[in-house]
Design a protein around this motif. Structure first.
Motif, mmCIF file in Angstrom:
data_model
loop_
_atom_site.group_PDB
_atom_site.id
_atom_site.type_symbol
_atom_site.label_atom_id
_atom_site.label_comp_id
_atom_site.label_asym_id
_atom_site.label_seq_id
_atom_site.Cartn_x
_atom_site.Cartn_y
_atom_site.Cartn_z
ATOM 1 N N ALA A 75 0.827 -1.218 0.000
ATOM 2 C CA ALA A 75 0.000 0.000 0.000
ATOM 3 C C ALA A 75 0.855 1.260 0.000
ATOM 4 C CB ALA A 75 -0.946 -0.004 1.204
ATOM 5 N N ALA A 76 2.042 1.203 0.600
ATOM 6 C CA ALA A 76 2.929 2.363 0.608
ATOM 7 C C ALA A 76 3.491 2.640 -0.787
ATOM 8 C CB ALA A 76 4.083 2.156 1.593
ATOM 9 N N MET A 77 3.670 1.608 -1.575
ATOM 10 C CA MET A 77 4.243 1.780 -2.909
ATOM 11 C C MET A 77 3.184 2.105 -3.960
ATOM 12 S SD MET A 77 7.101 -1.215 -3.133
ATOM 13 C CE MET A 77 8.594 -0.415 -3.688
ATOM 14 N N LEU A 78 2.025 1.445 -3.867
ATOM 15 C CA LEU A 78 1.014 1.583 -4.916
ATOM 16 C C LEU A 78 -0.295 2.183 -4.437
ATOM 17 C CD1 LEU A 78 1.469 -1.836 -6.758
ATOM 18 C CD2 LEU A 78 2.453 0.386 -7.332
ATOM 19 N N GLY A 79 -0.455 2.338 -3.140
ATOM 20 C CA GLY A 79 -1.727 2.812 -2.616
ATOM 21 C C GLY A 79 -2.751 1.689 -2.618
ATOM 22 N N VAL A 104 22.171 1.275 9.917
ATOM 23 C CA VAL A 104 21.582 0.154 9.192
ATOM 24 C C VAL A 104 20.068 0.329 9.143
ATOM 25 C CG1 VAL A 104 23.420 -1.492 9.699
ATOM 26 C CG2 VAL A 104 21.481 -1.300 11.267
ATOM 27 N N ALA A 105 19.489 -0.073 8.011
ATOM 28 C CA ALA A 105 18.032 0.032 7.865
ATOM 29 C C ALA A 105 17.579 -0.686 6.611
ATOM 30 C CB ALA A 105 17.606 1.483 7.797
ATOM 31 N N ALA A 106 16.420 -1.302 6.719
ATOM 32 C CA ALA A 106 15.734 -1.880 5.562
ATOM 33 C C ALA A 106 14.241 -1.773 5.822
ATOM 34 C CB ALA A 106 16.131 -3.343 5.354
ATOM 35 N N SER A 107 13.498 -1.534 4.771
ATOM 36 C CA SER A 107 12.041 -1.541 4.853
ATOM 37 C C SER A 107 11.552 -2.441 3.724
ATOM 38 C CB SER A 107 11.476 -0.129 4.701
ATOM 39 O OG SER A 107 10.090 -0.139 4.929
ATOM 40 N N VAL A 108 10.777 -3.446 4.070
ATOM 41 C CA VAL A 108 10.276 -4.395 3.076
ATOM 42 C C VAL A 108 8.777 -4.169 2.919
ATOM 43 C CG1 VAL A 108 10.124 -6.803 2.387
ATOM 44 C CG2 VAL A 108 12.066 -6.032 3.757
ATOM 45 N N ASP A 109 8.388 -3.766 1.707
ATOM 46 C CA ASP A 109 6.988 -3.483 1.395
ATOM 47 C C ASP A 109 6.355 -4.762 0.847
ATOM 48 O OD1 ASP A 109 8.635 -1.020 1.277
ATOM 49 O OD2 ASP A 109 6.741 -0.046 0.801
ATOM 50 N N PHE A 110 5.669 -5.471 1.720
ATOM 51 C CA PHE A 110 5.082 -6.759 1.347
ATOM 52 C C PHE A 110 3.689 -6.612 0.754
ATOM 53 C CE2 PHE A 110 8.025 -8.351 4.673
ATOM 54 C CZ PHE A 110 8.651 -9.338 3.940
ATOM 55 N N GLY A 111 3.412 -7.480 -0.214
ATOM 56 C CA GLY A 111 2.040 -7.666 -0.663
ATOM 57 C C GLY A 111 1.354 -8.558 0.362
ATOM 58 N N PRO A 112 0.101 -8.914 0.133
ATOM 59 C CA PRO A 112 -0.607 -9.737 1.113
ATOM 60 C C PRO A 112 0.024 -11.121 1.242
ATOM 61 C CG PRO A 112 -1.890 -9.550 -0.903
ATOM 62 C CD PRO A 112 -0.719 -8.626 -1.049
ATOM 63 N N PHE A 113 0.056 -11.608 2.475
ATOM 64 C CA PHE A 113 0.648 -12.917 2.743
ATOM 65 C C PHE A 113 -0.340 -14.039 2.448
ATOM 66 C CE2 PHE A 113 2.950 -10.135 5.862
ATOM 67 C CZ PHE A 113 4.166 -10.179 5.206
#
Length: 186
Positions: free
Chosen positions: A47-51, A78-87
């Motif tokens: 949702a953060a990437m595509l709304g 250090v940092a990572a953010s993983v934008d997941f689709g639905p599991f």
């Protein structure tokens, strides 16, 4: 959760959705400042990437996580953010078959748990600041756009779809197979 279209968002609704993610991430960031940590991974959303219709507060909260990862990285942390689709087999939608059906019909496929964990591991090992992990049938997903409007960030995908008679994106990589076969060092 409190899904509402933008005209119906009020501060209380926005805060109730955003506060847990935003305040939790800030607290974690502040708690480890000055400490020697070897990883910092935030679980964000597609949702953060595509709304996503009706989820502007949720998208904003997850966009904050992505921004925090970029901020940390810009400060040499250090940092990572993983934008997941639905599991596929766990998470908020696991026991919501009607919502899962709607999401599938719209072209968004579900991410299996072992691929999600592998993607997170690889993002950390590779030092990626932000990565999206999702599986979308772009032709079906883009057909859901209102009034045929395609956001600028998706125009390359649309152009690739038009170039291929079978609807496949020529640059598409089966990321799930690649992740499954990849060693963490890759």
């Amino acid at each position: 959760y409190d899904d509402r279209p933008i005209p119906h968002i009020d501060w209380e609704s926005f805060y109730s959705v955003c506060a847990p993610k935003v305040l939790g991430a800030i607290n974690l960031h502040m708690a480890i400042l000055g400490k020697n940590v070897n990883s910092f991974c935030l679980v964000s959303s597609l949702a953060a990437m595509l709304g996503n219709a009706g989820q502007c507060s949720y998208a904003a909260a997850n966009s904050f996580l992505d921004g925090l990862a970029h901020f940390r990285k810009s400060k040499g942390l250090v940092a990572a953010s993983v934008d997941f689709g639905p599991f596929e087999d766990f998470g908020f939608l696991a026991d919501k078959p009607q919502v899962r059906g709607l999401i599938s019909r719209m072209g968004t496929n579900f991410v299996p748990k072992h691929f999600a964990l592998k993607a997170m591991e690889n993002a950390l090992v590779m030092g990626l600041v932000q990565v999206g992990v999702f599986d979308i049938d772009w032709q079906r997903w883009l057909s859901q756009m209102r009034f045929g409007e395609v956001p600028d960030k998706l125009k390359t995908i649309v152009a690739n779809l038009k170039e291929n008679k079978d609807g496949a994106i020529s640059t598409r990589i089966d990321i799930f197979k690649e992740l499954d076969l990849a060693a963490p060092s890759e």
